[in-house]
Design an enzyme around this catalytic site. Sequence first.
Site, PDB file in Angstrom:
ATOM      1  N   HIS A 308       0.849  -1.195   0.000  1.00  0.00           N
ATOM      2  CA  HIS A 308       0.000   0.000   0.000  1.00  0.00           C
ATOM      3  C   HIS A 308       0.884   1.244   0.000  1.00  0.00           C
ATOM      4  O   HIS A 308       1.940   1.260   0.600  1.00  0.00           O
ATOM      5  CB  HIS A 308      -0.902   0.017   1.243  1.00  0.00           C
ATOM      6  CG  HIS A 308      -2.086   0.909   1.088  1.00  0.00           C
ATOM      7  ND1 HIS A 308      -2.031   2.253   1.332  1.00  0.00           N
ATOM      8  CD2 HIS A 308      -3.352   0.637   0.685  1.00  0.00           C
ATOM      9  CE1 HIS A 308      -3.217   2.780   1.091  1.00  0.00           C
ATOM     10  NE2 HIS A 308      -4.042   1.836   0.692  1.00  0.00           N
ATOM     11  N   ASP A 366      -7.883  -5.458  -0.108  1.00  0.00           N
ATOM     12  CA  ASP A 366      -8.317  -6.347  -1.193  1.00  0.00           C
ATOM     13  C   ASP A 366      -7.911  -7.796  -0.980  1.00  0.00           C
ATOM     14  O   ASP A 366      -8.268  -8.663  -1.789  1.00  0.00           O
ATOM     15  CB  ASP A 366      -7.723  -5.847  -2.517  1.00  0.00           C
ATOM     16  CG  ASP A 366      -8.307  -4.497  -2.888  1.00  0.00           C
ATOM     17  OD1 ASP A 366      -7.538  -3.550  -3.085  1.00  0.00           O
ATOM     18  OD2 ASP A 366      -9.546  -4.394  -2.924  1.00  0.00           O
TER      19      ASP A 366
HETATM   20  C1  SDX Z   1      -6.203  -0.072  -2.989  1.00  0.00           C
HETATM   21  O1  SDX Z   1      -4.508   4.473  -2.118  1.00  0.00           O
HETATM   22  C2  SDX Z   1      -5.430   3.841  -1.507  1.00  0.00           C
HETATM   23  O2  SDX Z   1      -5.844   4.199  -0.425  1.00  0.00           O
HETATM   24  C3  SDX Z   1      -5.981   2.648  -2.232  1.00  0.00           C
HETATM   25  C4  SDX Z   1      -6.995   1.778  -1.477  1.00  0.00           C
HETATM   26  C5  SDX Z   1      -8.279   2.525  -1.222  1.00  0.00           C
HETATM   27  O3  SDX Z   1      -8.989   2.140  -0.302  1.00  0.00           O
HETATM   28  O4  SDX Z   1      -8.614   3.436  -2.032  1.00  0.00           O
HETATM   29  O5  SDX Z   1      -6.433   1.362  -0.263  1.00  0.00           O
HETATM   30  C6  SDX Z   1      -7.376   0.546  -2.295  1.00  0.00           C
HETATM   31  O6  SDX Z   1      -5.965   0.260  -4.112  1.00  0.00           O
HETATM   32  C7  SDX Z   1      -5.324  -1.036  -2.236  1.00  0.00           C
HETATM   33  C8  SDX Z   1      -4.112  -1.520  -3.067  1.00  0.00           C
HETATM   34  C9  SDX Z   1      -4.607  -2.644  -4.003  1.00  0.00           C
HETATM   35  N1  SDX Z   1      -3.536  -2.993  -4.956  1.00  0.00           N
HETATM   36  C10 SDX Z   1      -2.898  -4.183  -4.876  1.00  0.00           C
HETATM   37  O7  SDX Z   1      -3.059  -5.005  -3.971  1.00  0.00           O
HETATM   38  C11 SDX Z   1      -1.945  -4.437  -6.022  1.00  0.00           C
HETATM   39  C12 SDX Z   1      -0.607  -4.941  -5.497  1.00  0.00           C
HETATM   40  N2  SDX Z   1       0.044  -3.837  -4.767  1.00  0.00           N
HETATM   41  C13 SDX Z   1       0.992  -3.027  -5.504  1.00  0.00           C
HETATM   42  O8  SDX Z   1       0.739  -2.842  -6.844  1.00  0.00           O
HETATM   43  C14 SDX Z   1       1.448  -1.800  -4.708  1.00  0.00           C
HETATM   44  O9  SDX Z   1       1.717  -2.209  -3.439  1.00  0.00           O
HETATM   45  C15 SDX Z   1       0.542  -0.580  -4.652  1.00  0.00           C
HETATM   46  C16 SDX Z   1       0.119  -0.123  -6.001  1.00  0.00           C
HETATM   47  C17 SDX Z   1      -0.652  -0.857  -3.831  1.00  0.00           C
HETATM   48  C18 SDX Z   1       1.355   0.533  -3.996  1.00  0.00           C
HETATM   49  O10 SDX Z   1       2.362   0.852  -4.858  1.00  0.00           O
HETATM   50  P1  SDX Z   1       3.405   2.037  -4.505  1.00  0.00           P
HETATM   51  O11 SDX Z   1       3.034   2.772  -3.288  1.00  0.00           O
HETATM   52  O12 SDX Z   1       3.623   2.821  -5.750  1.00  0.00           O
HETATM   53  O13 SDX Z   1       4.650   1.239  -4.064  1.00  0.00           O
HETATM   54  P2  SDX Z   1       5.763   0.748  -5.061  1.00  0.00           P
HETATM   55  O14 SDX Z   1       5.092   0.183  -6.275  1.00  0.00           O
HETATM   56  O15 SDX Z   1       6.745   1.848  -5.229  1.00  0.00           O
HETATM   57  O16 SDX Z   1       6.375  -0.464  -4.235  1.00  0.00           O
HETATM   58  C19 SDX Z   1       7.414  -0.240  -3.317  1.00  0.00           C
HETATM   59  C20 SDX Z   1       8.297  -1.481  -3.447  1.00  0.00           C
HETATM   60  C21 SDX Z   1       8.682  -1.768  -4.900  1.00  0.00           C
HETATM   61  O17 SDX Z   1       9.935  -2.395  -4.872  1.00  0.00           O
HETATM   62  P3  SDX Z   1      11.256  -1.470  -5.253  1.00  0.00           P
HETATM   63  O18 SDX Z   1      11.008  -0.857  -6.629  1.00  0.00           O
HETATM   64  O19 SDX Z   1      11.348  -0.422  -4.135  1.00  0.00           O
HETATM   65  O20 SDX Z   1      12.405  -2.438  -5.248  1.00  0.00           O
HETATM   66  O21 SDX Z   1       7.562  -2.641  -3.011  1.00  0.00           O
HETATM   67  C22 SDX Z   1       7.393  -3.543  -4.080  1.00  0.00           C
HETATM   68  C23 SDX Z   1       7.675  -2.787  -5.364  1.00  0.00           C
HETATM   69  O22 SDX Z   1       8.200  -3.639  -6.360  1.00  0.00           O
HETATM   70  N3  SDX Z   1       6.002  -3.999  -4.042  1.00  0.00           N
HETATM   71  C24 SDX Z   1       5.615  -5.256  -4.196  1.00  0.00           C
HETATM   72  C25 SDX Z   1       4.227  -5.227  -4.026  1.00  0.00           C
HETATM   73  N4  SDX Z   1       3.821  -3.981  -3.804  1.00  0.00           N
HETATM   74  C26 SDX Z   1       4.928  -3.212  -3.818  1.00  0.00           C
HETATM   75  N5  SDX Z   1       6.312  -6.390  -4.462  1.00  0.00           N
HETATM   76  C27 SDX Z   1       5.567  -7.521  -4.540  1.00  0.00           C
HETATM   77  N6  SDX Z   1       4.205  -7.588  -4.400  1.00  0.00           N
HETATM   78  C28 SDX Z   1       3.514  -6.456  -4.127  1.00  0.00           C
HETATM   79  N7  SDX Z   1       2.187  -6.503  -3.983  1.00  0.00           N
END
Ligand code: SDX
Length: 431
Positions: A308, A366
């Site tokens: 998140h 989720d």
């Molecule tokens: C919702 O914003 C909100 O409030 C949203 C929400 C709401 O109520 O409105 O809470 C609802 O959208 C919840 C999130 C649902 N999405 C998912 O579950 C999809 C999987 N999660 C990721 O795509 C990700 O965690 C996000 C999109 C939720 C957050 O992405 P960010 O904040 O842009 O973080 P990032 O992509 O920069 O990740 C930071 C690091 C990265 O590694 P590095 O580049 O630093 O090496 O963490 C890793 C990412 O690769 N990472 C994950 C991961 N999520 C982040 N690695 C593996 N699996 C994951 N799920």
Amino acid sequence: MADKPATATLSFGGRSLELPMQSPSVGPDVIDIRKLYAEGDIFTYDPGYTSTASCMSTITYIDGDRGELLHRGYPIDQLAQKSHFLEVCYLLLYGELPTAGQLEDFETRVTRHTMLHEQMLYFFRGFRRDAHPMAIMVGVVGAMSAFYHDSTDIADPWQREVAAIRMIAKMPTIAAWAYKYSIGQPFVYPKNSLDYAANFLNMCFAVPAEDYVVDPILSKAMDRIMMLHADHEQNASTSTVRLAGSSGANPFASIAAGIACLWGPAHGGANQACLEMLREIGTVDRIPEYIARAKDKDDPFRLMGFGHRVYKNFDPRAKVMKESADEVLALLGVEDNETLKVAKELERIALEDDFFVEKKLYPNVDFYSGIILNAMGFPTSMFTPIFALSRTVGWISQWKEMIADPQQKIGRPRQLYTGAGRRDYIEVEDR
Ligand code: SDX
């Protein structure tokens, strides 16, 4: 002597600027950069808005480190235990918990707006039966501005109020009818004798051929799922609604923009993607393979339902959702649900793995919701429409707050331009 208001000194290119700061009621201070470009001829750069406050709001606050979510100051876990969805809608819209009389009046107003204009039936019938319900929802909600002209004038507070009630009231009908249309069953009309969540379940699962009694346990679980999705600060879809609304677009068009944004798998589409991922993993013994893929920089795979932007601790909604999953599946007699077993083992392994611990990746809202919705009989394609109907109150509350904000103006970000500098046209024969 009153404390001098805090300022931030920005030094660059041999110059320095004093920028005013503002303090919130809760959370980090902000540096007010509204005059930065005019006085400093310089932009800030923040793709994805990781460090940018886009607005002032009084509706919802998230403490990502403590894993706390407050709606008008009330913690989500207390609301989930003690309140119900329409009461949370009242709280988000008007700022205070309602008296018994205020709540009764609000629930009556919402109940009396649950029907759609009969002509809108033709919209549903224009789609292919295999259209994703989110595609239908975006289209039908956008089309509402063609039917409800008496609540599109955003300058009229009363019309804004009516639009808010209409959106909250009609979204379950739109979502249920999108589902019925996709399975070739006749539409079931709203019943004013049922409460909000029961009415939605009845419209989804009743058929004209026989009586249908809504299971109160499922209705309570549905109501709790709706509460857990109601609002969440300036997430991507809420920011989309605010940006669309900032141009003066009518509320139905602005909400349709928010639905489109929510559909993405990184946002509200994650509940569908998460259940599909858990089904693909299939059994507990295959979890390590997927954990390895999630850690592999060269593999675009991510654990859906994990991570998140704000929560760097447990998403408090995921905790409540996990408790609901245990309750609902036990009551439905599906506790040996393989998908739930995979989810719990995946969570356990991930939370012990250094990769996820270092990146502070926890289950989000989720992760468990799809397991409950699937057990209730919904196909995965209905997971995000249910998120959308629940989030409508958050979108419309934030939209109303923005329209009434004296500081609001059309949103128009700038950019860090890295393209070609000025150059003259080259005739085709000279290229
Ligand atoms: C919702 O914003 C909100 O409030 C949203 C929400 C709401 O109520 O409105 O809470 C609802 O959208 C919840 C999130 C649902 N999405 C998912 O579950 C999809 C999987 N999660 C990721 O795509 C990700 O965690 C996000 C999109 C939720 C957050 O992405 P960010 O904040 O842009 O973080 P990032 O992509 O920069 O990740 C930071 C690091 C990265 O590694 P590095 O580049 O630093 O090496 O963490 C890793 C990412 O690769 N990472 C994950 C991961 N999520 C982040 N690695 C593996 N699996 C994951 N799920």
